[in-house]
Design an enzyme around this catalytic site. Structure first.
Site, PDB file in Angstrom:
ATOM      1  N   LEU A 123      -4.360 -42.818 -17.537  1.00  7.94           N
ATOM      2  CA  LEU A 123      -5.322 -43.899 -17.333  1.00  7.94           C
ATOM      3  C   LEU A 123      -6.716 -43.404 -17.736  1.00  7.94           C
ATOM      4  CD1 LEU A 123      -6.122 -46.544 -16.113  1.00  7.94           C
ATOM      5  CD2 LEU A 123      -5.111 -45.818 -13.990  1.00  7.94           C
ATOM      6  N   GLU A 132      -9.387 -44.199 -20.837  1.00 11.86           N
ATOM      7  CA  GLU A 132      -9.656 -44.972 -22.053  1.00 11.86           C
ATOM      8  C   GLU A 132     -10.372 -44.160 -23.122  1.00 11.86           C
ATOM      9  OE1 GLU A 132      -9.960 -46.151 -18.998  1.00 11.86           O
ATOM     10  OE2 GLU A 132      -8.468 -47.761 -19.042  1.00 11.86           O
ATOM     11  N   GLN A 181      -5.912 -51.788 -22.081  1.00  8.87           N
ATOM     12  CA  GLN A 181      -5.128 -52.753 -21.304  1.00  8.87           C
ATOM     13  C   GLN A 181      -5.845 -54.104 -21.122  1.00  8.87           C
ATOM     14  OE1 GLN A 181      -3.615 -51.541 -17.231  1.00  8.87           O
ATOM     15  NE2 GLN A 181      -1.807 -51.351 -18.518  1.00  8.87           N
ATOM     16  N   ALA A 224      -9.843 -55.799 -22.279  1.00  5.73           N
ATOM     17  CA  ALA A 224     -11.097 -55.508 -22.979  1.00  5.73           C
ATOM     18  C   ALA A 224     -12.179 -55.073 -21.999  1.00  5.73           C
ATOM     19  CB  ALA A 224     -11.559 -56.735 -23.762  1.00  5.73           C
ATOM     20  N   PHE A 282     -12.049 -53.023 -19.800  1.00  2.65           N
ATOM     21  CA  PHE A 282     -11.991 -51.587 -19.499  1.00  2.65           C
ATOM     22  C   PHE A 282     -12.190 -50.729 -20.746  1.00  2.65           C
ATOM     23  CE2 PHE A 282      -8.992 -53.642 -16.374  1.00  2.65           C
ATOM     24  CZ  PHE A 282      -9.981 -53.819 -15.420  1.00  2.65           C
ATOM     25  N   PRO A 313     -15.414 -47.319 -20.914  1.00  6.97           N
ATOM     26  CA  PRO A 313     -15.348 -45.847 -20.876  1.00  6.97           C
ATOM     27  C   PRO A 313     -15.139 -45.231 -22.263  1.00  6.97           C
ATOM     28  CG  PRO A 313     -14.029 -46.781 -19.111  1.00  6.97           C
ATOM     29  CD  PRO A 313     -14.458 -47.932 -19.983  1.00  6.97           C
ATOM     30  N   HIS A 346     -11.464 -58.993 -15.552  1.00  8.93           N
ATOM     31  CA  HIS A 346     -10.265 -59.272 -16.363  1.00  8.93           C
ATOM     32  C   HIS A 346     -10.505 -60.544 -17.171  1.00  8.93           C
ATOM     33  CE1 HIS A 346      -8.808 -56.763 -13.045  1.00  8.93           C
ATOM     34  NE2 HIS A 346      -7.858 -56.345 -13.868  1.00  8.93           N
TER      35      HIS A 346
END
Ligand SMILES: Cc1ncc(C[n+]2csc(CCOP(=O)(O)OP(=O)(O)O)c2C)c(N)n1
Ligand SMILES: [Mg+2]
Lengths: 327, 363
Positions: free
Chosen positions: A58, A60, A82, A84, A86, A89, A129
């Site tokens: 996990l 990015e 997973q 956009a 996120f 990072p 999200h």
């Protein structure tokens, strides 16, 4: 021809490219056995195995940074972020590294990679999200940014993106994954980057959109058609490179331009479109270049009333068209 | 002296034998350190003379760099270095002219055509990943390169190099974790000079040794004295063997000293005591390596004299050559944004090619 949903078309595009080119690998969180949280990579691990479908930790920045390294060493990675929301990072790796390696080495190093990321709201995804993040990346020379709005384009653009020798950000609207269906040819085809599509011909107002806003814009155009307002809908498909010819050609014909984008309005991608139209089609305009976009709050709220308030809709776009057409 | 048919000296002093090397290897390593120091010193002279606005230095790091780079296969293995990696890049095949072209930022600079700051070396054909300014990003590129080697079934080893301050970045955690999970052919070299610009190690690291963090990733962490070139060589060789044979990553921390200010824009007397600076000078790897080779009888007066002559002329040639090279034409500054012309935005109105689109790379 086969009828496919948007996500099926993406999955087909991925697996066909992986079959065609052994250097294409997929990396991301949960992309392996599970097939991704939206199932975009479902079945790939079973077909291509651990070496080419890699479940990452996990992390990015690492997903993007190691994809850059793998691209330097002869692979064509397709990294999945997973959501956009996120991708931040990995911002440094995308902007400082992927976008600049070619420029800073006079073409000595190239980064042929794709970063796929589901984006967009109206899915009860709340602040983290639902985001649209394209404006952060369309600002960056060296990156290409693509947003499909049909299954046909999703597959054809994804293929072109994978074959492209530069880093491409490929944003897929979550709400369209299963709600949008369309015909997809069975054989091999591509859709080139940098070409817009005119989805509806019209004479009075040009509506410029991409992603989910194309579908909303087409509905809005139908709503106002009954009132005698004839709208042309331009689907940009590729935000960078931008198809100026199609954009400006349409505005020069209609004399009015409305840009619809889901992201908050201030400094959004549509602002650049408005600036280009104002500079380059000024003599043809008979109304203000206008934007209809999300409100300027930090992100999309969860509660359904608040979410509806944030999201554009065909009705909101139709209102904006009416206001512009009145000039 | 034992000279073979091809003229190679295979003499092996006990010192060379202790590392499985020949005397010629030791002399070549020493020559690389000398050359690196001479080029580096010349860069500062150019800076003071107003001919080079910026210098960033490898002085004090050379012993560790040459020892750790030596076991790698040039142009086959990969390095992702940082701005102090002048000796590493020389050992990996870059020439004095290459370094000086970067220092003068000329059009023919092989690293970036004068686009990057000096010290940001890179070469695809030599497998030297272009140095970036944001620190630590290169660890992930090196890990990705190692991943690709693994996927392609090749046995190339990939090395990332950075300072101890940079090792605190999140990318280092993310990269080591991933490399360790997959036992990738990867080595992380930390050149610990005790400072990140002005901030001393005790304010940037929660532990005394960066190497002690390796255990958190389940990989070996090795500490070497950067003035002990052969110890660095052995540590590098062991890590390369482990990586190449599928044993996974190693973290090597070389304790080095920074003999110069952080860069030509820094004044280190503002934050370092005279005592501290003197201690640094006592850990200069160059005289220590030299004494070691002289004591072993490998380095002689004649060899020293001829090396000094040779290096003087190499530095002279590189400086004169690079200074005389042309700057890049502004009309080329739009090139290489994308690999094809379709991606580029139109040139601005004041640009020599206004209205035209940038071409992609020359075919
Ligand atoms: C991400 C980032 N933050 C800040 C800087 C500015 N900067 C350049 S070098 C440096 C110190 C690095 O120290 P260290 O990693 O110990 O390497 P050293 O210079 O000591 O060899 C800083 C803060 C940078 N280049 N990148
Ligand atoms: Mg340091």
């Amino acid at each position: 021809m086969t009828t496919r949903t948007l996500i099926e078309a993406i999955r087909d595009g991925l697996s066909e490219e992986m079959r065609r080119d052994p250097t294409v690998v997929v990396m991301g969180e949960d992309v392996g056995k599970k097939g991704g949280v939206f199932l975009a990579t479902d079945g790939l691990w079973a077909e291509f195995g651990d070496n080419r479908v890699i479940d990452t930790p996990l992390t990015e920045s690492m997903i993007v940074g190691t994809s850059i390294g793998a691209a330097l060493n002869g692979l064509r990675p397709v990294a999945e972020i997973q959501f956009a929301d996120f991708i931040h990072p990995a911002f440094n790796q995308i902007v400082s590294e992927a976008a600049r390696l070619r420029y800073r080495t006079q073409g000595g190093f190239a980064v042929p990679m794709v970063i796929r990321a589901p984006y967009g709201g109206g899915v009860h995804g709340a602040l983290y999200h639902s985001q649209s993040v394209e404006a952060f990346f369309t600002h960056v020379p060296g990156l290409k940014v693509v947003v499909p709005s049909t299954p046909y384009d999703a597959k054809g653009l994804l293929r072109s993106s994978i074959r492209d020798d530069d880093p491409v950000l490929f944003f897929e609207h979550k709400r369209m994954y299963r709600s949008v269906r369309g015909d997809v040819p069975d054989g091999e085809y591509t859709v080139p980057l940098g070409r817009a599509a005119i989805r509806r011909q019209g004479r009075q107002v040009t509506l410029v959109a991409y992603g989910l806003m194309v579908a909303f814009g087409l509905e809005a155009a139908e709503q106002v058609a009954g009132e005698g307002i004839d709208v042309e809908v331009v689907d940009l498909r590729s935000l960078r490179p931008l198809d100026r010819e199609t954009l400006l050609g349409s505005v020069r014909k209609t004399g009015k331009c409305l840009v619809a984008y889901e992201d908050n309005r201030f400094g959004g991608y549509g602002a650049e479109i408005a600036a280009i139209v104002a500079e380059e089609a000024f003599d043809f305009l008979d109304g203000p270049v206008s934007r209809i976009a999300g409100p300027d709050v930090p992100a999309m709220p969860y509660n359904h009333v608040l979410e509806d308030w944030f999201m554009l809709s065909p009705a909101k776009i139709a209102d904006a068209i009416r206001r512009l057409a009145a000039y | 002296m034992t000279v073979t048919g091809d003229g190679r000296n295979t003499a092996t002093s006990p010192l060379a034998a202790s590392a499985g090397l020949t005397d010629d290897d030791l002399l070549a390593m020493y020559r690389t350190v000398l050359l690196s120091r001479a080029i580096d010193e010349r860069m500062w002279v150019l800076n003071r003379a107003g001919k080079a606005p910026f210098v960033i230095s490898g002085q004090g790091h050379e012993g560790a760099q040459v020892g750790l780079a030596w076991p790698l296969r040039r142009g086959y293995d990969w390095i992702a270095p940082f701005y102090r990696s002048i000796t590493t890049c020389l050992a990996f095949g870059m020439t004095a002219r290459d370094l000086m072209l970067a220092q003068f930022a000329k059009a023919s600079d092989v690293s970036s055509g004068g686009r990057q700051m000096p010290g940001h070396y890179g070469s695809m054909e030599r497998h030297i990943v272009s140095v970036s300014s944001p620190v630590a990003t290169q660890i992930l590129h090196a890990v990705g390169i190692a991943l690709a080697s693994r996927i392609k079934g090749e046995d190339a080893v990939s090395v990332a190099i950075m300072g101890e301050g940079s090792s605190n970045q999140g990318d280092v955690h993310e990269g080591l974790n991933f490399a360790a999970i997959h036992r990738l052919p990867f080595i992380l070299v930390i050149e610990n000079n005790g400072y990140a610009i002005s901030v001393p190690a005790e304010k940037e690291l929660s532990v005394k040794d960066v190497a002690s963090r390796a255990s958190g990733y389940g990989v070996p962490g090795v500490i070497v004295d950067g003035t002990d070139v052969l110890a660095c060589y052995r540590a590098g060789r062991d890590a390369v063997e482990r990586a190449r044979s599928g044993g996974g990553p190693t973290l090597i921390e070389a304790k080095v000293t920074r003999l110069t200010a952080h860069s030509s824009d820094d004044q280190q007397t503002k934050y370092r005591s005279e005592d501290d600076l003197a201690q640094g000078r006592a850990h200069d790897p160059l005289p220590i390596f030299r004494e070691q080779l002289r004591d072993a009888g490998v380095l002689t007066d004649e060899l020293e004299a001829s090396m000094a002559d040779e290096i003087r002329s190499i530095v002279e040639d590189a400086t004169t050559f690079a200074e005389g090279e042309p700057d890049a034409e502004p009309s080329t500054a739009l090139d290489h944004v994308y690999g094809d012309a379709t991606g580029a935005e139109p040139a601005p109105p004041w640009h020599p090619s206004a209205g035209a689109r940038s071409e992609g790379p020359a075919a």
